[in-house]
Write a protein that holds these residues in place. Structure first.
Motif, PDB file in Angstrom:
ATOM      1  N   SER A 235      -3.916  -5.365   4.868  1.00  0.00           N
ATOM      2  CA  SER A 235      -3.108  -4.270   4.381  1.00  0.00           C
ATOM      3  C   SER A 235      -2.298  -3.309   6.090  1.00  0.00           C
ATOM      4  O   SER A 235      -2.162  -5.072   6.667  1.00  0.00           O
ATOM      5  CB  SER A 235      -3.051  -3.024   3.858  1.00  0.00           C
ATOM      6  N   GLY A 267      -3.511  -9.169   1.566  1.00  0.00           N
ATOM      7  CA  GLY A 267      -2.216  -8.182   1.224  1.00  0.00           C
ATOM      8  C   GLY A 267      -0.982  -7.501   2.701  1.00  0.00           C
ATOM      9  O   GLY A 267      -1.246  -6.648   2.808  1.00  0.00           O
ATOM     10  N   ASP A 305       0.792  -7.115  -6.659  1.00  0.00           N
ATOM     11  CA  ASP A 305       0.579  -5.742  -4.970  1.00  0.00           C
ATOM     12  C   ASP A 305       2.088  -5.586  -4.960  1.00  0.00           C
ATOM     13  O   ASP A 305       2.962  -6.493  -4.382  1.00  0.00           O
ATOM     14  CB  ASP A 305       0.089  -6.391  -4.693  1.00  0.00           C
ATOM     15  N   ILE A 307       2.402  -3.337  -2.798  1.00  0.00           N
ATOM     16  CA  ILE A 307       2.928  -3.096  -1.233  1.00  0.00           C
ATOM     17  C   ILE A 307       2.061  -4.333  -0.500  1.00  0.00           C
ATOM     18  O   ILE A 307       1.834  -3.906   0.683  1.00  0.00           O
ATOM     19  CB  ILE A 307       1.832  -2.073  -1.241  1.00  0.00           C
ATOM     20  N   ASN A 308       3.370  -5.739  -0.767  1.00  0.00           N
ATOM     21  CA  ASN A 308       2.686  -7.383   0.191  1.00  0.00           C
ATOM     22  C   ASN A 308       3.928  -8.243   0.084  1.00  0.00           C
ATOM     23  O   ASN A 308       5.352  -7.295  -1.102  1.00  0.00           O
ATOM     24  CB  ASN A 308       1.340  -7.526  -0.268  1.00  0.00           C
ATOM     25  N   GLN A 349      -0.820   1.687  -7.922  1.00  0.00           N
ATOM     26  CA  GLN A 349      -0.347   0.061  -6.841  1.00  0.00           C
ATOM     27  C   GLN A 349      -1.401   0.480  -5.701  1.00  0.00           C
ATOM     28  O   GLN A 349      -1.467  -0.213  -5.140  1.00  0.00           O
ATOM     29  CB  GLN A 349       1.462   0.672  -6.745  1.00  0.00           C
ATOM     30  N   HIS A 353      -3.149  -2.745  -4.313  1.00  0.00           N
ATOM     31  CA  HIS A 353      -3.321  -3.285  -3.361  1.00  0.00           C
ATOM     32  C   HIS A 353      -4.354  -3.562  -3.043  1.00  0.00           C
ATOM     33  O   HIS A 353      -4.754  -4.360  -1.728  1.00  0.00           O
ATOM     34  CB  HIS A 353      -2.093  -1.840  -2.563  1.00  0.00           C
TER      35      HIS A 353
END
Length: 391
Positions: A235, A267, A305, A307-308, A349, A353
């Motif tokens: 992340s 991610g 996901d 958030i990627n 989410q 993630h």
């Protein structure tokens, strides 16, 4: 294929309020879960005294008994260095609620003005919604708070009635909205976007000094002898990793000469920062990493996901279409977990993630522990057909 006997891992965790010790504890839980699924042995050493960043040794073996039991079919020792940025998270989360909200909306405006939001919706619309969500939620709450405060005026009541509507509005925001918003980690996400702006603009002396300090520490870790070097990140940690490794390549272009190096972004949120027009230094460092001949870049992405940047070529979008592309590894969280567990987490989410660095319930094409502590070279994860453990 030659098995890995010794490995150095430098891991950059995501934006979470966890220090190195907490990340080590998570790694230990995940490693034991992975070992139970795949049928190998694992021993997690205690943190090395005085290590900075926190480091510890992981020993895996091809025997389901204890590592100390005797000769094994294979054995791999990995030294893990946890380059957490909890000190920055704590700094960004400091201050009262009002100051955090104001700073968060300031970051939102900066990202919009820098073209970040436009880039998010152009390349990964779900990430664009992730960006907007905490700000829209809070803006709605502020609007409702204001409506409650001016309710007497709307009803044609005397102005003195605001003596009760004002406190009522304040109570709604403090005792109703704020606890509700914590379900979605709203203020934490505000801090996350503040960090994104800092890593783009590089205009905060404390952040810049911290990155320089981490580069020195990582340089020492990479000087250790090993068969393989894995630089992994999750992340927001991927943007931190790009800066730190970029600093090292700027100073010593031949730093990785003669070494087997895997740069694994899980991610990745590099484009969270790199898509902003002010992120010129970050984009330049992405190019240095992509063009380094000793580095094999694995970009692990997941469809479920949000958030990627799924199926987005990070190197090209960061402005280096002429450089070698990162090798995309597309995974599915539901292949890693039992149906019951996946059903419990799939609507959360942030939990989905985090699965990149958590232990599996089932044997799957991707396993973070095996990538960082297993006997096979980390590059085997670039192919779905390669074995994950010998046998």
């Amino acid at each position: 294929m030659k098995l890995i006997e010794t490995r150095v891992v430098v891991h950059f965790p995501g934006f979470e309020p966890l220090d190195g010790a907490a990340h080590r504890a998570r790694y230990e839980r995940s490693a034991k879960q992975s070992a139970a699924v795949w049928g190998y042995s694992v021993a997690i050493g205690a943190p090395a005294g005085g290590s900075d960043p926190l480091s510890f040794e992981v020993t895996t073996g091809g025997d389901t008994g204890p590592v100390e039991a005797g000769p094994l079919g294979w054995q791999t020792k990995s030294r893990i260095h946890m380059v957490d940025h909890d000190v920055l998270v704590s700094r960004l989360r400091s201050g009262n609620t009002l100051s955090q909200i104001i700073a968060g909306f300031r970051s939102c405006a900066q990202i919009m003005l820098d073209g970040g939001m436009r880039g998010y919706f152009r390349h990964a619309w779900r990430f664009g919604l992730f960006f907007l969500f905490p700000f829209l939620l809070t803006a709605l709450a502020i609007a409702l708070t204001a409506q409650i405060a001016i309710l007497p005026y709307s009803l044609g009541l005397a102005p003195w009635h605001m003596l009760w509507s004002g406190p009522l509005a304040l109570c709604f925001f403090i005792f109703a909205f704020l606890p509700f918003s914590e379900r979605f980690h709203t203020l934490h996400l505000f801090a996350d976007w503040k960090m994104a702006v800092a890593l783009c603009r590089m205009d905060r002396a404390d952040f810049n000094y911290w990155l320089e300090d981490r580069a020195v520490a990582v340089r020492k870790a990479l000087a250790e002898e090993a068969d393989e070097y894995v630089i992994s990140s999750h992340s927001m940690g991927s943007s931190v990793a790009a800066h730190v490794i970029g600093i090292l390549l700027e100073r010593e272009p031949q730093i990785f000469k003669g070494k087997r190096v895997v740069f694994a972004t899980l991610g990745s949120a590099i484009l969270q920062c790199a898509l902003l027009s002010s992120a010129t230094l970050l984009r330049a460092r992405v190019g240095l990493i992509a063009r380094c001949p000793e580095i094999s870049w694995l970009d692990v992405q997941c469809l479920t996901d949000s958030i990627n940047f799924y199926k987005v070529p990070v190197v090209a979008v960061a402005g280096h279409a002429d450089a070698p592309a990162a090798n995309m590894i597309l995974i599915r969280v539901k292949q890693m977990l039992t149906r019951e567990r996946y059903r419990r987490i799939r609507k959360d989410q942030l939990r989905v993630h985090r699965q990149y660095v958590l232990g599996p319930d089932l044997k799957a094409p991707f396993d973070f522990t095996l990538m960082t502590s297993g006997p096979m070279p980390a590059s085997v994860f670039a192919s779905a057909d390669e074995k994950r453990i010998p046998g």
